[in-house]
Design an enzyme around this catalytic site. Structure first.
Site, PDB file in Angstrom:
ATOM      1  N   THR A  98       3.145 -31.996  58.610  1.00  0.00           N
ATOM      2  CA  THR A  98       1.889 -32.682  58.287  1.00  0.00           C
ATOM      3  C   THR A  98       2.094 -33.753  57.214  1.00  0.00           C
ATOM      4  O   THR A  98       1.686 -34.913  57.387  1.00  0.00           O
ATOM      5  CB  THR A  98       0.862 -31.640  57.776  1.00  0.00           C
ATOM      6  OG1 THR A  98       0.788 -30.604  58.744  1.00  0.00           O
ATOM      7  CG2 THR A  98      -0.493 -32.243  57.581  1.00  0.00           C
TER       8      THR A  98
ATOM      9  N   ILE B 186      -4.371 -35.656  43.934  1.00  0.00           N
ATOM     10  CA  ILE B 186      -4.860 -35.958  42.575  1.00  0.00           C
ATOM     11  C   ILE B 186      -3.668 -36.321  41.695  1.00  0.00           C
ATOM     12  O   ILE B 186      -2.732 -35.533  41.585  1.00  0.00           O
ATOM     13  CB  ILE B 186      -5.564 -34.739  41.934  1.00  0.00           C
ATOM     14  CG1 ILE B 186      -6.585 -34.130  42.872  1.00  0.00           C
ATOM     15  CG2 ILE B 186      -6.178 -35.106  40.603  1.00  0.00           C
ATOM     16  CD1 ILE B 186      -7.121 -32.789  42.383  1.00  0.00           C
TER      17      ILE B 186
ATOM     18  N   GLY C  84      -7.831 -24.318  60.564  1.00  0.00           N
ATOM     19  CA  GLY C  84      -6.561 -24.895  60.122  1.00  0.00           C
ATOM     20  C   GLY C  84      -6.482 -25.088  58.615  1.00  0.00           C
ATOM     21  O   GLY C  84      -5.543 -25.689  58.105  1.00  0.00           O
TER      22      GLY C  84
ATOM     23  N   ASP D 246       0.850 -19.334  45.167  1.00  0.00           N
ATOM     24  CA  ASP D 246       0.901 -20.796  45.221  1.00  0.00           C
ATOM     25  C   ASP D 246       0.338 -21.389  43.921  1.00  0.00           C
ATOM     26  O   ASP D 246       0.936 -22.294  43.326  1.00  0.00           O
ATOM     27  CB  ASP D 246       0.101 -21.271  46.446  1.00  0.00           C
ATOM     28  CG  ASP D 246      -0.001 -22.778  46.552  1.00  0.00           C
ATOM     29  OD1 ASP D 246       0.934 -23.404  47.083  1.00  0.00           O
ATOM     30  OD2 ASP D 246      -1.025 -23.340  46.110  1.00  0.00           O
TER      31      ASP D 246
ATOM     32  N   LYS E 290       2.201 -23.586  40.833  1.00  0.00           N
ATOM     33  CA  LYS E 290       1.682 -24.872  40.351  1.00  0.00           C
ATOM     34  C   LYS E 290       1.402 -24.845  38.852  1.00  0.00           C
ATOM     35  O   LYS E 290       1.706 -25.814  38.145  1.00  0.00           O
ATOM     36  CB  LYS E 290       0.432 -25.252  41.148  1.00  0.00           C
ATOM     37  CG  LYS E 290       0.733 -25.583  42.613  1.00  0.00           C
ATOM     38  CD  LYS E 290      -0.546 -25.656  43.428  1.00  0.00           C
ATOM     39  CE  LYS E 290      -0.299 -26.087  44.861  1.00  0.00           C
ATOM     40  NZ  LYS E 290      -1.490 -25.894  45.715  1.00  0.00           N
TER      41      LYS E 290
END
Ligand code: HSE
Length: 334
Positions: free
Chosen positions: A19, A140, A191, A205, A209
């Site tokens: 993607t 961002i 999705g 995740d 970060k």
């Protein structure tokens, strides 16, 4: 050079064409009205697992390869863009690319959170850049502002809603009064959530970060495995309804906070009651936000699309263009 003629000076290699890779190619192959340095970039090779899949946008014949090592060792390529995700072979390929003098752009939060120090040290020794704007907060701009624009502040707190999937799920649960399982299934159908949603819903995740953000904001090394981490699986519609009655929403926050003397740091990820008056309470859907508090600046909130093809590719290509700008300046000064 005739006007309109493309002046190709920098060849890049993509590792991965999923993607974000296709979003990256879409921007580079359609430079009109965008940063003029895009015209100086050529996608020379794209590393994929299989050559059989149909690809869009289509790439010139001969660019796709399953030999990822041939990309990181190609003497013509000056920037390697790592979009594979996961720890291996990403780590080894990044290190090999650095050893071969390549600059790196990556969206891979997992590899940077765990092996950032090794990768940065290798890059320092080799005199190359490693840029990772896309690894946190999707589109961002957050890494560059933290490093540069906010860098003179003494940072006290970084608080983020930095996982789009969980923020989407919590927002839907709040708006529809639905339970976690129902919304997760719906998010997977749309999705938004991965088939294996573990890294998102269990907070890993977000922990990757915040480890990256904390290392930049506070300096030093954050041990990723020491970050206490609780996800959103146990949140139910009743919790959200009670919170609402009391004037709160529930958000999965990633928090890095210095103590008053600025000599120790707490880093953690967990669902949190956030007052409806707080700026983070209104960050909904797949949006992300990072609230930074520092001295003398006070509070700044960076807000926007935290995931998705175009948003993440925007950050990837900005990093590529930044490196091209630096390389061009260095060439001019030589
Ligand atoms: N799975 C991640 C998220 C993608 O939902 O935020 C962007 O890092």
């Amino acid at each position: 050079m005739e006007s309109g003629q493309k002046a190709v000076t920098f060849k890049i290699g993509l590792l991965g064409y999923g993607t974000v890779g296709t979003g990256t190619a879409e921007i580079i192959l359609d430079p009109s009205g965008r940063n003029s340095l895009l015209k100086e970039i050529e996608i020379a090779k794209v590393g994929v697992r299989s050559l059989d899949k149909p690809r869009s946008p289509e790439l010139p014949v001969g660019i796709l390869t399953t030999d990822l090592e041939s990309i990181v060792t190609d003497p013509e390529i000056s920037i390697v863009v790592e979009l594979l995700g996961g720890l291996e072979p990403s780590r080894s390929l990044i290190l090999k690319a650095i050893a071969n003098g390549k600059n790196i752009v990556t969206a891979n939060k997992a590899v940077i959170a765990r092996h950032g120090e090794e990768i940065y040290n290798a890059a320092n020794d080799a005199g190359v850049y490693v840029l990772l704007e896309a690894a946190v907060g999707g589109g961002i701009p957050v890494i560059k502002p933290l490093k540069q624009s906010l860098g003179v502040n003494r940072i006290q707190t970084v608080i983020g809603i930095i996982n789009g999937t969980t923020n989407y799920i919590l927002t839907q649960m709040t708006e529809e009064g639905a339970d976690f399982g129902e919304v997760l299934t719906e998010a997977q159908k749309l999705g938004y959530a991965e088939a294996d949603p573990t890294a998102d819903v269990d907070g890993y995740d977000a922990a990757d970060k915040i480890a990256i953000l904390a290392a930049i904001a506070f300096g030093g090394r954050i041990k990723r495995d020491d970050i206490p981490c609780e996800g959103i699986r146990k949140i139910n519609a009743t919790d959200i309804s009670y919170a609402d009655d009391l004037g709160f929403v529930i958000k999965l926050l990633a928090i890095a906070k210095a103590n008053e003397n600025n000599d120790s740091l707490q880093v953690r990820v967990h669902p949190t009651l956030v007052s409806k008056e707080h700026p983070l309470a209104n960050v909904n859907g797949v949006n992300n936000a990072v609230l930074v508090e520092g001295d003398p600046l006070g509070q700044v909130m960076l807000f926007g699309p935290g995931a998705g093809k175009g948003a993440t590719a925007s950050a990837v290509v900005s990093d590529i263009v930044n490196i091209v700008g630096i390389l061009l300046t260095n060439n001019t000064n030589e």
